[in-house]
Design an enzyme around this catalytic site. Sequence first.
Site, PDB file in Angstrom:
ATOM      1  N   THR A  32       0.833  -1.217   0.000  1.00 15.10           N
ATOM      2  CA  THR A  32       0.000   0.000   0.000  1.00 15.10           C
ATOM      3  C   THR A  32       0.859   1.254   0.000  1.00 15.10           C
ATOM      4  O   THR A  32       0.459   2.294  -0.516  1.00 15.10           O
ATOM      5  CB  THR A  32      -0.938  -0.017   1.238  1.00 15.10           C
ATOM      6  OG1 THR A  32      -1.849  -1.102   1.072  1.00 15.10           O
ATOM      7  CG2 THR A  32      -1.711   1.263   1.399  1.00 15.10           C
TER       8      THR A  32
ATOM      9  N   SER B  53       1.325  -7.563  -0.911  1.00 15.60           N
ATOM     10  CA  SER B  53       2.047  -8.593  -0.134  1.00 15.60           C
ATOM     11  C   SER B  53       1.201  -9.808   0.217  1.00 15.60           C
ATOM     12  O   SER B  53       1.730 -10.819   0.668  1.00 15.60           O
ATOM     13  CB  SER B  53       2.686  -7.995   1.114  1.00 15.60           C
ATOM     14  OG  SER B  53       1.755  -7.842   2.158  1.00 15.60           O
TER      15      SER B  53
ATOM     16  N   THR C 116       1.699  -4.280   4.308  1.00 12.61           N
ATOM     17  CA  THR C 116       1.556  -4.622   5.722  1.00 12.61           C
ATOM     18  C   THR C 116       1.064  -6.057   5.946  1.00 12.61           C
ATOM     19  O   THR C 116       1.274  -6.625   7.008  1.00 12.61           O
ATOM     20  CB  THR C 116       0.553  -3.673   6.427  1.00 12.61           C
ATOM     21  OG1 THR C 116      -0.718  -3.797   5.774  1.00 12.61           O
ATOM     22  CG2 THR C 116       1.014  -2.234   6.397  1.00 12.61           C
ATOM     23  N   ASP C 117       0.389  -6.622   4.934  1.00 10.19           N
ATOM     24  CA  ASP C 117      -0.347  -7.873   5.195  1.00 10.19           C
ATOM     25  C   ASP C 117       0.553  -9.063   5.541  1.00 10.19           C
ATOM     26  O   ASP C 117       0.168  -9.905   6.357  1.00 10.19           O
ATOM     27  CB  ASP C 117      -1.261  -8.213   4.012  1.00 10.19           C
ATOM     28  CG  ASP C 117      -2.500  -7.318   3.994  1.00 10.19           C
ATOM     29  OD1 ASP C 117      -2.795  -6.691   5.037  1.00 10.19           O
ATOM     30  OD2 ASP C 117      -3.169  -7.235   2.955  1.00 10.19           O
TER      31      ASP C 117
END
Length: 329
Positions: free
Chosen positions: A14, A61, A94-95
């Site tokens: 992101t 990700s 972030t995932d």
Amino acid sequence: MPQKKIVILGTGGTIAGVSLPGKSGAYDAAKLSVDDLLKHSPALTAAGLSVVSEQVAQVDSKDMEVAIWQRLLGRSMHWLAQDDVAGLVVTHGTDTLEETAYFLHHVLAPRKPVVFACAMRPADAHDADGPKNLTDAIRVASMAGARGVLAVCAGQVHSALDVQKIHPTRLDAFSSGDAGVLARVEQSGQIFMLRDWPLQDAPLSQRDIQRVVEARVWPRVEIITSHAGADGVMLQALLSATSSKASGPSPLQGVVVAATGNGTVHHRLEAALLQAQSLGVRVAIASRCALGQGATPPKDAKAYALDLPPVKARIALMVELMLTAGSRP
Ligand code: SIN
């Protein structure tokens, strides 16, 4: 005095995302290059740093692959070996950030800092958080004495060993649980240490690191959750879907159980795990609790417990199986 060099390795996420026109809040991750991101962090050159960037991957990700981990590991080794490089920054979604960060720390245990930077809002949002997170990450990467794989988000510096994404939308989406954050980056850019930088107890040898970089096939390790009504059907399905068809999925070599509480497993699933162990499948027990790792394995299962959440335990087991392949009886 020569300028400190910081190398930024881009992987997407992101932080490199762009909004979709006419769709409020919707965006595509992994659209802008790492060079584009640096244009939004002008404070850096002013800080007397020389910043070099390289695009290692460009993914959302959720779609992370071991091949990208290997490329990132190889490029990290390359840059960290240069005397004039003070540290690295990895831009990442972030995932699965905690998985990639843990993988790098577990395998590389770097003596210089490798700092993950991310964002919860796309780069073109009017209140984008990426530029500040990236600037903070570069500050941490250039800090004297910093070491290990770290993640910086919302002014908090986490160790790769402890960091977990705990919230799907909040700007401070990460927690280091009971261990707590390593440091805070203040609005002024000043860094306040709260505990020491992470170390790896038993770092891998250069030869083993090279084996991980070059491995063409990774051991298949899957995660199974123990829950109300759990039984062995999922495990049996996995075993039969991966059993010895030359062109099919690689065989199951390990299972991480996301176990209840302090490492307890439903008795029906436990029976199936014992059977899988008798077929040579390694079983590791991790707790599915969000905080307080360190599960104790069920007394009869010859499983071993890992002091890690399930997704990180899976990485530790994959690496272990890869490095012990051929050396086990
Ligand atoms: C991703 O993980 O690549 C998308 C989500 C995010 O970065 O927050």
